[in-house]
Design an enzyme around this catalytic site. Structure first.
Site, PDB file in Angstrom:
ATOM      1  N   SER A 129      35.370  32.144  39.311  1.00 46.49           N
ATOM      2  CA  SER A 129      35.829  33.321  38.568  1.00 46.49           C
ATOM      3  C   SER A 129      35.598  33.122  37.078  1.00 46.49           C
ATOM      4  CB  SER A 129      37.325  33.490  38.822  1.00 46.49           C
ATOM      5  OG  SER A 129      37.886  34.398  37.894  1.00 46.49           O
ATOM      6  N   TYR A 153      46.424  29.801  39.443  1.00 48.20           N
ATOM      7  CA  TYR A 153      45.274  30.377  40.170  1.00 48.20           C
ATOM      8  C   TYR A 153      43.972  29.908  39.528  1.00 48.20           C
ATOM      9  CZ  TYR A 153      41.536  33.661  41.208  1.00 48.20           C
ATOM     10  OH  TYR A 153      40.315  34.203  41.531  1.00 48.20           O
ATOM     11  N   LYS A 157      40.543  27.348  40.735  1.00 51.58           N
ATOM     12  CA  LYS A 157      39.093  27.580  40.617  1.00 51.58           C
ATOM     13  C   LYS A 157      38.433  26.438  39.841  1.00 51.58           C
ATOM     14  CE  LYS A 157      38.981  31.447  42.879  1.00 51.58           C
ATOM     15  NZ  LYS A 157      38.558  31.349  44.291  1.00 51.58           N
TER      16      LYS A 157
HETATM   17  P1  NAD Z   1      40.946  39.095  49.101  1.00 49.88           P
HETATM   18  O1  NAD Z   1      42.360  38.653  49.058  1.00 49.88           O
HETATM   19  O2  NAD Z   1      40.677  40.528  49.426  1.00 49.88           O
HETATM   20  O3  NAD Z   1      40.110  38.193  50.105  1.00 49.88           O
HETATM   21  C1  NAD Z   1      40.424  36.840  50.350  1.00 49.88           C
HETATM   22  C2  NAD Z   1      40.566  36.678  51.850  1.00 49.88           C
HETATM   23  O4  NAD Z   1      40.873  35.332  52.166  1.00 49.88           O
HETATM   24  C3  NAD Z   1      41.699  37.535  52.436  1.00 49.88           C
HETATM   25  O5  NAD Z   1      41.177  38.326  53.486  1.00 49.88           O
HETATM   26  C4  NAD Z   1      42.717  36.516  52.925  1.00 49.88           C
HETATM   27  O6  NAD Z   1      43.412  36.980  54.072  1.00 49.88           O
HETATM   28  C5  NAD Z   1      41.843  35.300  53.212  1.00 49.88           C
HETATM   29  N1  NAD Z   1      42.525  34.002  53.123  1.00 49.88           N
HETATM   30  C6  NAD Z   1      43.305  33.530  52.106  1.00 49.88           C
HETATM   31  N2  NAD Z   1      43.712  32.285  52.381  1.00 49.88           N
HETATM   32  C7  NAD Z   1      43.179  31.944  53.591  1.00 49.88           C
HETATM   33  C8  NAD Z   1      43.247  30.788  54.409  1.00 49.88           C
HETATM   34  N3  NAD Z   1      43.953  29.708  54.046  1.00 49.88           N
HETATM   35  N4  NAD Z   1      42.587  30.787  55.587  1.00 49.88           N
HETATM   36  C9  NAD Z   1      41.867  31.880  55.978  1.00 49.88           C
HETATM   37  N5  NAD Z   1      41.778  33.000  55.244  1.00 49.88           N
HETATM   38  C10 NAD Z   1      42.422  33.033  54.067  1.00 49.88           C
HETATM   39  O7  NAD Z   1      40.284  38.720  47.696  1.00 49.88           O
HETATM   40  P2  NAD Z   1      38.855  39.088  47.090  1.00 49.88           P
HETATM   41  O8  NAD Z   1      39.076  39.929  45.897  1.00 49.88           O
HETATM   42  O9  NAD Z   1      37.935  39.537  48.142  1.00 49.88           O
HETATM   43  O10 NAD Z   1      38.416  37.665  46.555  1.00 49.88           O
HETATM   44  C11 NAD Z   1      37.584  36.778  47.297  1.00 49.88           C
HETATM   45  C12 NAD Z   1      37.411  35.494  46.516  1.00 49.88           C
HETATM   46  O11 NAD Z   1      36.860  35.790  45.243  1.00 49.88           O
HETATM   47  C13 NAD Z   1      38.713  34.742  46.244  1.00 49.88           C
HETATM   48  O12 NAD Z   1      38.459  33.364  46.335  1.00 49.88           O
HETATM   49  C14 NAD Z   1      39.038  35.137  44.823  1.00 49.88           C
HETATM   50  O13 NAD Z   1      39.817  34.163  44.187  1.00 49.88           O
HETATM   51  C15 NAD Z   1      37.654  35.243  44.216  1.00 49.88           C
HETATM   52  N6  NAD Z   1      37.603  36.118  43.032  1.00 49.88           N
HETATM   53  C16 NAD Z   1      38.082  37.387  43.100  1.00 49.88           C
HETATM   54  C17 NAD Z   1      38.061  38.191  41.976  1.00 49.88           C
HETATM   55  C18 NAD Z   1      38.639  39.585  42.003  1.00 49.88           C
HETATM   56  O14 NAD Z   1      38.946  40.119  40.948  1.00 49.88           O
HETATM   57  N7  NAD Z   1      38.777  40.224  43.149  1.00 49.88           N
HETATM   58  C19 NAD Z   1      37.527  37.689  40.773  1.00 49.88           C
HETATM   59  C20 NAD Z   1      37.022  36.396  40.745  1.00 49.88           C
HETATM   60  C21 NAD Z   1      37.073  35.616  41.884  1.00 49.88           C
END
Ligand code: NAD
Ligand code: UDP
Length: 349
Positions: A129, A153, A157
């Site tokens: 991120s 958080y 990362k």
């Molecule tokens: P999201 O919460 O929609 O998706 C993450 C998924 O991981 C969820 O479906 C959740 O149920 C699953 N999950 C969490 N812990 C788990 C575990 N221990 N075992 C199995 N499944 C698990 O989030 P997103 O926005 O799609 O983000 C995806 C990734 O991208 C994450 O790692 C997040 O930190 C990163 N990210 C997101 C953003 C943002 O703004 N959305 C920005 C930068 C990075």
């Protein structure tokens, strides 16, 4: 060419859009997700949109920290690469419950890496991120900027990036793409999949979306005294479909023999203020978003946007969509699914 891909967190927001692009690109996909922050309706919708390729998707409801279950999946399927989205991502919650975040994000990833290593699968695309840039001293952010964490958080990362670098240093057989996402927004243009966070959204656009459908009375703007053109914070919003395509580009790059542990920004390179984004959404939706002006939110940076040069040059990938399309597609999803995947329209209430 890599064609069998494990996607962790594939039921979530970015994961579901990426799984769709993978299926459309002819990949075989296995998703593992514990559905902690998502719904398996997203998986069904992705299969629908993918048409004939929908049958190339297999879903396992599973926690990554269930190592024996993970081993079983790797025993039965030989993966060409893993795209690892699974993790908790709410900044505010991470401040209140740091151990929950360290347990889930760090242990989940370490188990995944161990199981990959023991099965000889050493190609990884990881969701990092732009939060690792902290409060950047200047913009645009290049991949060489110093890294820091403003909350637990962000620290997960940062730690996970470092773990990946150490892993590669210990065994150059690994090929790892650390993708630093800027601010993903919008939804697939079909309006069938999109972001559906549990509880009150922390991020700007999911909150705006809930105001537009009447679930929240007004948007609170955090900070009007930043040194920006209108005083509100500036971010690099990127259409989630562009972001998903960035993962396909990263997968392709994994077959380049010169790749080790690499880091890429995935953004548009454009900075947009909160007020600009709200105006674009009002225009796309025809809805007025009532605003409440408040002080800065702790830990927020002033201006963050990406340098896109490295991804353009080395991944041959560039975002195609601007904030008009992001807002149009966000509204299309929101108006068709005002309560996300649990909307009464979908027969879930
Ligand atoms: P999201 O919460 O929609 O998706 C993450 C998924 O991981 C969820 O479906 C959740 O149920 C699953 N999950 C969490 N812990 C788990 C575990 N221990 N075992 C199995 N499944 C698990 O989030 P997103 O926005 O799609 O983000 C995806 C990734 O991208 C994450 O790692 C997040 O930190 C990163 N990210 C997101 C953003 C943002 O703004 N959305 C920005 C930068 C990075
Ligand atoms: N923001 C806001 N009100 C909200 C949520 C966010 O004014 O309810 C602002 C926030 O201060 C930041 C921008 O919108 O300037 C993007 O915030 P978000 O949480 O979506 O992303 P991040 O800060 O993690 O980049």
């Amino acid at each position: 060419m890599a064609n069998k891909i494990l996607v962790t967190g594939g039921a979530g927001y970015i994961g579901s859009h990426t799984v769709l692009q993978l299926l459309l690109g002819g990949y075989q996909v296995v998703v593992v997700d514990n559905l902690d922050n998502s719904s398996d309706v997203s998986i069904k919708r992705v299969q629908e949109i993918a048409g004939n390729n929908g049958s190339n998707l297999v879903f396992h409801k599973m926690d990554l920290r269930d190592k024996p279950a993970l081993e079983k999946i790797f025993d039965s399927t030989k993966f060409d690469a893993v795209i690892h989205f699974a993790g908790l991502k709410a900044v505010g919650e991470s401040v209140k419950k740091p151990l929950l975040y360290f347990n889930n994000n760090l242990i989940g990833t370490i188990y995944l890496l161990e199981v990959m290593a023991s099965h000889g699968c050493k190609k990884l695309v990881f969701s990092s991120s732009a939060t690792v840039y902290g409060w950047p001293k200047e913009v645009p952010c290049t991949e060489e900027f110093p890294l820091s964490a403003a909350n637990p958080y962000g620290r997960t990362k940062l730690f996970l990036e470092e773990i990946c670098r150490d892993l590669y240093n210990s065994d150059s057989g690994w090929k790892i793409m650390l993708l630093r996402y800027f601010n993903p927004v919008g939804a697939h243009p079909s309006g069938k999949i999109g972001e559906d966070p549990r509880g009150i959204p922390n991020n700007l656009m999911p909150f705006v979306q809930q105001v537009a459908v009447g679930r929240q009375p007004a948007l609170t703007i955090y900070g009007t005294d930043y040194v920006t053109k209108d005083g509100t914070g500036v971010r690099d919003y990127i259409h989630v479909v562009d972001l998903a395509d960035g993962h396909i580009a990263a997968l392709n790059k994994l077959s380049d023999p010169s790749v080790g542990c690499e880091v890429y920004n995935l953004g548009t390179g454009e900075g947009t203020s909160v007020l600009n984004m709200v105006a674009a959404f009002e225009k796309a939706s025809g809805k007025k978003i009532p605003l409440v002006f408040a002080g800065r939110r702790g830990g927020d940076a002033e201006i963050v946007y990406a340098s896109t040069a490295k991804a353009e040059k080395e991944l041959k990938w560039k975002a195609k969509y601007g904030i008009e399309e992001m807002c149009k597609d966000q509204w299309n999803w929101a108006s068709k699914n005002p309560y996300g995947y649990e909307s009464p329209e979908n027969g879930h209430h």
